[in-house]
Design a protein around this motif. Structure first.
Motif, PDB file in Angstrom:
ATOM      1  N   HIS A  84       0.856  -1.188   0.000  1.00 43.34           N
ATOM      2  CA  HIS A  84       0.000   0.000   0.000  1.00 43.34           C
ATOM      3  C   HIS A  84       0.890   1.235   0.000  1.00 43.34           C
ATOM      4  O   HIS A  84       1.912   1.283   0.688  1.00 43.34           O
ATOM      5  CB  HIS A  84      -0.911   0.040   1.222  1.00 43.34           C
ATOM      6  CG  HIS A  84      -1.621   1.358   1.387  1.00 43.34           C
ATOM      7  ND1 HIS A  84      -2.695   1.713   0.611  1.00 43.34           N
ATOM      8  CD2 HIS A  84      -1.380   2.408   2.212  1.00 43.34           C
ATOM      9  CE1 HIS A  84      -3.095   2.922   0.960  1.00 43.34           C
ATOM     10  NE2 HIS A  84      -2.313   3.370   1.929  1.00 43.34           N
ATOM     11  N   SER A  97       0.517   5.727  -0.374  1.00 42.28           N
ATOM     12  CA  SER A  97      -0.279   6.935  -0.554  1.00 42.28           C
ATOM     13  C   SER A  97       0.590   7.993  -1.209  1.00 42.28           C
ATOM     14  O   SER A  97       1.753   8.172  -0.841  1.00 42.28           O
ATOM     15  CB  SER A  97      -0.798   7.456   0.788  1.00 42.28           C
ATOM     16  OG  SER A  97      -1.711   6.532   1.361  1.00 42.28           O
ATOM     17  N   TYR A  98       0.025   8.682  -2.174  1.00 40.35           N
ATOM     18  CA  TYR A  98       0.764   9.708  -2.901  1.00 40.35           C
ATOM     19  C   TYR A  98       0.042  11.050  -2.806  1.00 40.35           C
ATOM     20  O   TYR A  98      -1.172  11.111  -2.605  1.00 40.35           O
ATOM     21  CB  TYR A  98       0.907   9.320  -4.377  1.00 40.35           C
ATOM     22  CG  TYR A  98       1.727   8.072  -4.586  1.00 40.35           C
ATOM     23  CD1 TYR A  98       3.070   8.034  -4.237  1.00 40.35           C
ATOM     24  CD2 TYR A  98       1.156   6.929  -5.135  1.00 40.35           C
ATOM     25  CE1 TYR A  98       3.819   6.896  -4.433  1.00 40.35           C
ATOM     26  CE2 TYR A  98       1.906   5.784  -5.338  1.00 40.35           C
ATOM     27  CZ  TYR A  98       3.237   5.776  -4.979  1.00 40.35           C
ATOM     28  OH  TYR A  98       3.976   4.640  -5.167  1.00 40.35           O
ATOM     29  N   GLY A 108      -1.756  11.756   0.461  1.00 35.87           N
ATOM     30  CA  GLY A 108      -2.916  10.896   0.678  1.00 35.87           C
ATOM     31  C   GLY A 108      -4.035  11.087  -0.317  1.00 35.87           C
ATOM     32  O   GLY A 108      -5.077  10.420  -0.208  1.00 35.87           O
ATOM     33  N   ASN A 114      -4.187   6.737  -3.818  1.00 34.78           N
ATOM     34  CA  ASN A 114      -3.797   5.508  -3.139  1.00 34.78           C
ATOM     35  C   ASN A 114      -3.465   4.437  -4.166  1.00 34.78           C
ATOM     36  O   ASN A 114      -4.172   4.284  -5.177  1.00 34.78           O
ATOM     37  CB  ASN A 114      -4.923   5.025  -2.225  1.00 34.78           C
ATOM     38  CG  ASN A 114      -5.115   5.941  -1.030  1.00 34.78           C
ATOM     39  OD1 ASN A 114      -4.276   5.998  -0.145  1.00 34.78           O
ATOM     40  ND2 ASN A 114      -6.219   6.677  -1.018  1.00 34.78           N
ATOM     41  N   TYR A 115      -2.392   3.708  -3.883  1.00 35.39           N
ATOM     42  CA  TYR A 115      -1.920   2.646  -4.769  1.00 35.39           C
ATOM     43  C   TYR A 115      -1.844   1.352  -3.959  1.00 35.39           C
ATOM     44  O   TYR A 115      -1.158   1.300  -2.939  1.00 35.39           O
ATOM     45  CB  TYR A 115      -0.540   3.018  -5.318  1.00 35.39           C
ATOM     46  CG  TYR A 115       0.034   2.042  -6.314  1.00 35.39           C
ATOM     47  CD1 TYR A 115      -0.357   2.059  -7.641  1.00 35.39           C
ATOM     48  CD2 TYR A 115       0.995   1.111  -5.925  1.00 35.39           C
ATOM     49  CE1 TYR A 115       0.179   1.185  -8.561  1.00 35.39           C
ATOM     50  CE2 TYR A 115       1.544   0.235  -6.833  1.00 35.39           C
ATOM     51  CZ  TYR A 115       1.141   0.272  -8.151  1.00 35.39           C
ATOM     52  OH  TYR A 115       1.676  -0.605  -9.065  1.00 35.39           O
ATOM     53  N   ASN A 116      -2.560   0.322  -4.411  1.00 35.68           N
ATOM     54  CA  ASN A 116      -2.614  -0.944  -3.683  1.00 35.68           C
ATOM     55  C   ASN A 116      -2.306  -2.097  -4.615  1.00 35.68           C
ATOM     56  O   ASN A 116      -2.691  -2.088  -5.799  1.00 35.68           O
ATOM     57  CB  ASN A 116      -3.999  -1.135  -3.058  1.00 35.68           C
ATOM     58  CG  ASN A 116      -4.321  -0.085  -2.012  1.00 35.68           C
ATOM     59  OD1 ASN A 116      -3.740  -0.055  -0.945  1.00 35.68           O
ATOM     60  ND2 ASN A 116      -5.257   0.808  -2.329  1.00 35.68           N
TER      61      ASN A 116
END
Length: 356
Positions: free
Chosen positions: A73, A75-76, A79, A82-84
């Motif tokens: 996970h 966060s960019y 926040g 989100n990349y999961n």
């Protein structure tokens, strides 16, 4: 059947000449997965050999011995995005393995202000709604040892789903293929992404489009293209591992990322461009890992039209204990220009430990 399948892979792109090639299509698939790989500046094509090989080079799946799983996970942009990533892999027999993974990159709770002003010119905040812009990739990979000694082959089929609220959505499909070869402690890797090109077909909500096409007079009067095709990319890598002490091992890898387009990469021409990446991993008895990498060699245009070379360093650490490996990397989102660095964490589970 094998030869027919290979023939289809080769000639399929020839039927796409009338479609729209995009230099930057499905870019979320270039971000990468696994903090361990990101800490080495993604220089892992020749050495990846666990569940995350589903993404980096499916040929490396042959290296797994039991069930494996992986989660990541990130966060960019404070926040906002989100990349999961989640993956699972397992051996089929002594010669082959299977892997599956899913990636989601999305921005949620975006304010839709297209109806903020009513027909009488009044601002009504109750007319604001929320929507999400999300990209999904579903991957299934197969790998096996070839009849040639120390040669592994893998292929990855991917389905891409992209959704922009109620405005537009698309489906895409493509293939990746990879090879790995090992001889005398040297390792070599080849990864061809979007080898047949990846085809995306968009469906535009014309009712929603009509609401915004007159927002700026003379612009956005026509529907955007509904078909895009992602060009193939090639990654080649060479790696070697040294024992530098009783418990210390050093792994180094150099990769070349090749795109068939002119870009700001350090080596670029009308035929294509090359972006090198170098990664190092020092481990203590396969328990503790320290990683360094450098990549994303780009020429940046300054305000005075001059050029300067930009280089992205990366750093990472990892810990492996009782079949659970936790990795951390300090990197940025997909090696994009001067974007801020992010803290990336991932975890990998290896069920073989619990069988011992």
């Amino acid at each position: 059947m094998k030869y027919k399948f290979l023939l289809i892979l080769i000639i399929f792109p020839l039927f796409l000449n009338a479609q729209v090639f995009r230099n930057y299509s499905n870019e979320f698939l270039n971000i990468g997965v696994d903090a361990a790989a990101l800490g080495m500046s993604k220089a892992v094509v020749a050495t990846t050999n666990n569940v995350n090989a589903t993404y980096w080079n499916p040929a490396g799946l042959v290296g797994i011995e039991d069930y494996q799983g992986s989660l990541m996970h990130a966060s960019y942009f404070a926040g906002i995005a989100n990349y999961n990533h989640a993956a699972f892999a397992m051996p089929i027999d002594y010669e082959s393995a299977l892997g599956i993974s899913v990636i989601r990159f999305g921005v949620d709770d975006i304010l839709n202000t297209t109806q903020l002003i009513d027909s009488e010119g009044n601002i009504d905040f109750n007319r604001i709604s929320l929507f999400s812009a999300a990209d999904y990739a579903f991957n299934i990979a197969y790998a096996r040892n070839l009849i040639f000694k120390d040669v592994k082959f893998g292929v990855n089929a991917k389905i891409v789903r992209r959704i922009i609220g109620e405005f537009a959505s698309s489906w895409g499909f493509g293939f990746d293929a990879g090879l790995q070869f090992e001889r005398n402690s040297w390792k070599f890797g080849l990864m061809a992404r979007d080898i047949t090109t990846t085809f995306n077909s968009w469906a535009i909500n014309e009712d929603e489009f009509d609401k915004i096409k007159n927002a700026i007079p003379g612009q956005n009067q026509e529907l955007p293209e509904t078909t895009e095709v992602t060009k193939p990319k090639i990654q080649v890598g060479v790696a070697k591992e040294w024992r530098v002490g009783r418990y210390l091992n050093l792994l180094s890898e150099v990769d070349l990322n090749i795109r068939f387009e002119q870009s700001n990469d350090i080596f670029s021409s009308k035929m294509g461009s090359i972006d090198p990446a170098v990664g190092f991993q020092l481990d203590y008895d396969k328990l503790v890992y320290l990683r360094l990498g450098v990549g994303n060699f780009q020429y940046i245009t300054e305000f005075n039209d001059g050029k300067s070379l930009s280089v992205q360093p990366n750093f990472g650490v990892g810990f492996n204990y009782k079949g659970i490996q936790v990795d951390y990397a300090l990197t940025n989102i997909g090696s994009v220009g001067n974007a801020l660095f992010s803290n990336i964490f991932s975890i990998t589970f290896d069920y073989s430990f619990f069988r011992n």
